[in-house]
Design a protein around this motif. Sequence first.
Motif, PDB file in Angstrom:
ATOM      1  N   ASP A   1       0.832  -1.209   0.000  1.00  0.00           N
ATOM      2  CA  ASP A   1       0.000   0.000   0.000  1.00  0.00           C
ATOM      3  C   ASP A   1       0.863   1.253   0.000  1.00  0.00           C
ATOM      4  O   ASP A   1       0.568   2.229  -0.698  1.00  0.00           O
ATOM      5  CB  ASP A   1      -0.930   0.000   1.217  1.00  0.00           C
ATOM      6  CG  ASP A   1      -2.072  -0.996   1.097  1.00  0.00           C
ATOM      7  OD1 ASP A   1      -2.383  -1.402  -0.037  1.00  0.00           O
ATOM      8  OD2 ASP A   1      -2.650  -1.363   2.144  1.00  0.00           O
ATOM      9  N   LEU A   2       1.924   1.229   0.777  1.00  0.00           N
ATOM     10  CA  LEU A   2       2.789   2.404   0.872  1.00  0.00           C
ATOM     11  C   LEU A   2       3.504   2.656  -0.458  1.00  0.00           C
ATOM     12  O   LEU A   2       3.696   3.815  -0.862  1.00  0.00           O
ATOM     13  CB  LEU A   2       3.808   2.202   1.997  1.00  0.00           C
ATOM     14  CG  LEU A   2       4.489   3.456   2.550  1.00  0.00           C
ATOM     15  CD1 LEU A   2       3.468   4.428   3.129  1.00  0.00           C
ATOM     16  CD2 LEU A   2       5.514   3.076   3.616  1.00  0.00           C
TER      17      LEU A   2
ATOM     18  N   TRP B   1       2.156   5.067  -3.092  1.00  0.00           N
ATOM     19  CA  TRP B   1       2.290   6.514  -2.919  1.00  0.00           C
ATOM     20  C   TRP B   1       3.530   7.071  -3.617  1.00  0.00           C
ATOM     21  O   TRP B   1       3.768   8.278  -3.585  1.00  0.00           O
ATOM     22  CB  TRP B   1       2.333   6.865  -1.427  1.00  0.00           C
ATOM     23  CG  TRP B   1       0.979   6.795  -0.807  1.00  0.00           C
ATOM     24  CD1 TRP B   1       0.396   5.719  -0.205  1.00  0.00           C
ATOM     25  CD2 TRP B   1       0.018   7.849  -0.753  1.00  0.00           C
ATOM     26  NE1 TRP B   1      -0.864   6.036   0.229  1.00  0.00           N
ATOM     27  CE2 TRP B   1      -1.130   7.339  -0.094  1.00  0.00           C
ATOM     28  CE3 TRP B   1       0.002   9.177  -1.188  1.00  0.00           C
ATOM     29  CZ2 TRP B   1      -2.262   8.114   0.130  1.00  0.00           C
ATOM     30  CZ3 TRP B   1      -1.128   9.942  -0.965  1.00  0.00           C
ATOM     31  CH2 TRP B   1      -2.241   9.412  -0.313  1.00  0.00           C
TER      32      TRP B   1
ATOM     33  N   TRP C   1       9.837  15.178  -1.705  1.00  0.00           N
ATOM     34  CA  TRP C   1       9.626  14.582  -0.384  1.00  0.00           C
ATOM     35  C   TRP C   1      10.390  15.335   0.713  1.00  0.00           C
ATOM     36  O   TRP C   1      10.371  14.939   1.870  1.00  0.00           O
ATOM     37  CB  TRP C   1      10.077  13.117  -0.385  1.00  0.00           C
ATOM     38  CG  TRP C   1       9.326  12.253  -1.352  1.00  0.00           C
ATOM     39  CD1 TRP C   1       9.807  11.711  -2.510  1.00  0.00           C
ATOM     40  CD2 TRP C   1       7.972  11.830  -1.264  1.00  0.00           C
ATOM     41  NE1 TRP C   1       8.833  10.976  -3.140  1.00  0.00           N
ATOM     42  CE2 TRP C   1       7.699  11.025  -2.399  1.00  0.00           C
ATOM     43  CE3 TRP C   1       6.949  12.037  -0.328  1.00  0.00           C
ATOM     44  CZ2 TRP C   1       6.446  10.443  -2.631  1.00  0.00           C
ATOM     45  CZ3 TRP C   1       5.702  11.454  -0.568  1.00  0.00           C
ATOM     46  CH2 TRP C   1       5.466  10.667  -1.700  1.00  0.00           C
TER      47      TRP C   1
ATOM     48  N   TYR D   1       4.639   6.562   8.141  1.00  0.00           N
ATOM     49  CA  TYR D   1       4.248   6.542   6.726  1.00  0.00           C
ATOM     50  C   TYR D   1       5.442   6.664   5.788  1.00  0.00           C
ATOM     51  O   TYR D   1       5.279   6.616   4.565  1.00  0.00           O
ATOM     52  CB  TYR D   1       3.237   7.649   6.440  1.00  0.00           C
ATOM     53  CG  TYR D   1       1.857   7.399   7.032  1.00  0.00           C
ATOM     54  CD1 TYR D   1       1.037   6.384   6.542  1.00  0.00           C
ATOM     55  CD2 TYR D   1       1.369   8.187   8.080  1.00  0.00           C
ATOM     56  CE1 TYR D   1      -0.213   6.153   7.074  1.00  0.00           C
ATOM     57  CE2 TYR D   1       0.110   7.965   8.614  1.00  0.00           C
ATOM     58  CZ  TYR D   1      -0.679   6.947   8.112  1.00  0.00           C
ATOM     59  OH  TYR D   1      -1.931   6.719   8.647  1.00  0.00           O
TER      60      TYR D   1
ATOM     61  N   HIS E   1      -2.528   8.782   5.225  1.00  0.00           N
ATOM     62  CA  HIS E   1      -1.224   9.234   4.750  1.00  0.00           C
ATOM     63  C   HIS E   1      -1.183  10.765   4.779  1.00  0.00           C
ATOM     64  O   HIS E   1      -2.133  11.430   4.345  1.00  0.00           O
ATOM     65  CB  HIS E   1      -1.000   8.734   3.323  1.00  0.00           C
ATOM     66  CG  HIS E   1       0.401   8.867   2.854  1.00  0.00           C
ATOM     67  ND1 HIS E   1       0.951  10.089   2.494  1.00  0.00           N
ATOM     68  CD2 HIS E   1       1.390   7.947   2.678  1.00  0.00           C
ATOM     69  CE1 HIS E   1       2.203   9.905   2.114  1.00  0.00           C
ATOM     70  NE2 HIS E   1       2.500   8.627   2.216  1.00  0.00           N
TER      71      HIS E   1
ATOM     72  N   SER F   1      -2.377  12.926   1.867  1.00  0.00           N
ATOM     73  CA  SER F   1      -3.719  12.692   1.331  1.00  0.00           C
ATOM     74  C   SER F   1      -4.428  13.983   0.947  1.00  0.00           C
ATOM     75  O   SER F   1      -5.285  13.982   0.051  1.00  0.00           O
ATOM     76  CB  SER F   1      -4.565  11.926   2.347  1.00  0.00           C
ATOM     77  OG  SER F   1      -4.064  10.621   2.562  1.00  0.00           O
TER      78      SER F   1
ATOM     79  N   ASN G   1      -4.589  14.764  -2.783  1.00  0.00           N
ATOM     80  CA  ASN G   1      -5.185  13.827  -3.735  1.00  0.00           C
ATOM     81  C   ASN G   1      -5.978  14.499  -4.850  1.00  0.00           C
ATOM     82  O   ASN G   1      -5.819  14.143  -6.029  1.00  0.00           O
ATOM     83  CB  ASN G   1      -6.045  12.801  -2.999  1.00  0.00           C
ATOM     84  CG  ASN G   1      -5.211  11.801  -2.214  1.00  0.00           C
ATOM     85  OD1 ASN G   1      -3.985  11.895  -2.174  1.00  0.00           O
ATOM     86  ND2 ASN G   1      -5.868  10.859  -1.573  1.00  0.00           N
TER      87      ASN G   1
ATOM     88  N   TRP H   1      -3.471  15.928  -7.361  1.00  0.00           N
ATOM     89  CA  TRP H   1      -2.816  14.903  -8.186  1.00  0.00           C
ATOM     90  C   TRP H   1      -3.724  14.517  -9.347  1.00  0.00           C
ATOM     91  O   TRP H   1      -3.259  14.355 -10.485  1.00  0.00           O
ATOM     92  CB  TRP H   1      -2.470  13.670  -7.349  1.00  0.00           C
ATOM     93  CG  TRP H   1      -1.154  13.765  -6.656  1.00  0.00           C
ATOM     94  CD1 TRP H   1      -0.927  14.016  -5.334  1.00  0.00           C
ATOM     95  CD2 TRP H   1       0.140  13.631  -7.261  1.00  0.00           C
ATOM     96  NE1 TRP H   1       0.421  14.049  -5.078  1.00  0.00           N
ATOM     97  CE2 TRP H   1       1.099  13.813  -6.232  1.00  0.00           C
ATOM     98  CE3 TRP H   1       0.577  13.378  -8.552  1.00  0.00           C
ATOM     99  CZ2 TRP H   1       2.472  13.749  -6.481  1.00  0.00           C
ATOM    100  CZ3 TRP H   1       1.945  13.312  -8.809  1.00  0.00           C
ATOM    101  CH2 TRP H   1       2.872  13.492  -7.781  1.00  0.00           C
TER     102      TRP H   1
ATOM    103  N   ARG I   1      -4.856   8.782  -6.219  1.00  0.00           N
ATOM    104  CA  ARG I   1      -4.055   8.296  -5.095  1.00  0.00           C
ATOM    105  C   ARG I   1      -4.829   7.250  -4.280  1.00  0.00           C
ATOM    106  O   ARG I   1      -6.059   7.263  -4.232  1.00  0.00           O
ATOM    107  CB  ARG I   1      -3.663   9.470  -4.197  1.00  0.00           C
ATOM    108  CG  ARG I   1      -2.521  10.321  -4.754  1.00  0.00           C
ATOM    109  CD  ARG I   1      -1.373   9.467  -5.160  1.00  0.00           C
ATOM    110  NE  ARG I   1      -0.096  10.181  -5.210  1.00  0.00           N
ATOM    111  CZ  ARG I   1       1.029   9.606  -5.584  1.00  0.00           C
ATOM    112  NH1 ARG I   1       1.043   8.331  -5.925  1.00  0.00           N
ATOM    113  NH2 ARG I   1       2.159  10.285  -5.610  1.00  0.00           N
TER     114      ARG I   1
END
Length: 261
Positions: free
Chosen positions: A8-9, A12, A27, A135, A163, A166, A169, A172, A180
Amino acid sequence: MDERWRADLALWGIPDEIAARARTNPWGHSPARFAERTDRALAEPEGPTRARIAEALPEGGSVLDVGAGTGAASLPLAASLGELIAVDTSAGMLAELESRAADLGVPLRTLVGRWPDVAARTPVADVAVAAHVVYNVPDLAAFLAELSGHARARVVLELTERHPMSWLNPLWAHFHGIVRPERPTVHDVIAVAEALGHRVRHEERLAPLSRFATLEELAESACRRLCLDAERADEVVAAVVRLDMWPVPRDRWFTLWWESK
């Protein structure tokens, strides 16, 4: 459970073709901005994370702060600390922490590196804390296992319900056509910790502060995170208004804890 977390991670991640256009690290985090948060925490120490650390910390005890940043989770306990052991990948973050620890008279030991890679050379403490870190951790089970192994009394985690990126989202989808994921969440963290045999307790609350004070601040952050040129900030502001994203709702923060004995 840990494999589900890792998968799941990984969703991202930023696609390579988008990341290649970034002028700055999408990041990255600013030590100066983190230091502002720490100063606010020192001025008004409060919240369940601080309380859960404090009640397990003997007078003059030690705290291991993993992913310590500039010390927002641990330095507000300065009056009770006999030693603070701070681990972070950023020397710049730790430099800000060192300055504040010196002003507060807190004995400090710092280690630059990623947890649990540096666990073998990290001392055991009375309480171990990791605030707003998990996360960023693909191998969560190993991370939590070493954290528990380095705490004589208690482990405390602080994290957002979802996250922390989020909130981006809708942007994005708007700028890159990328949907996402919904996971992982705090409930997945609890599941991994419980699979390791811990009896996890938790408390939740609204984040004490809004994420951004101004639309301009939001746009600067969004451009960096979305790998957009800074000159597109006005486009971001227009999209935020059109998508009804302002003001950004405050996150829900969770404090998790378990006894390590």
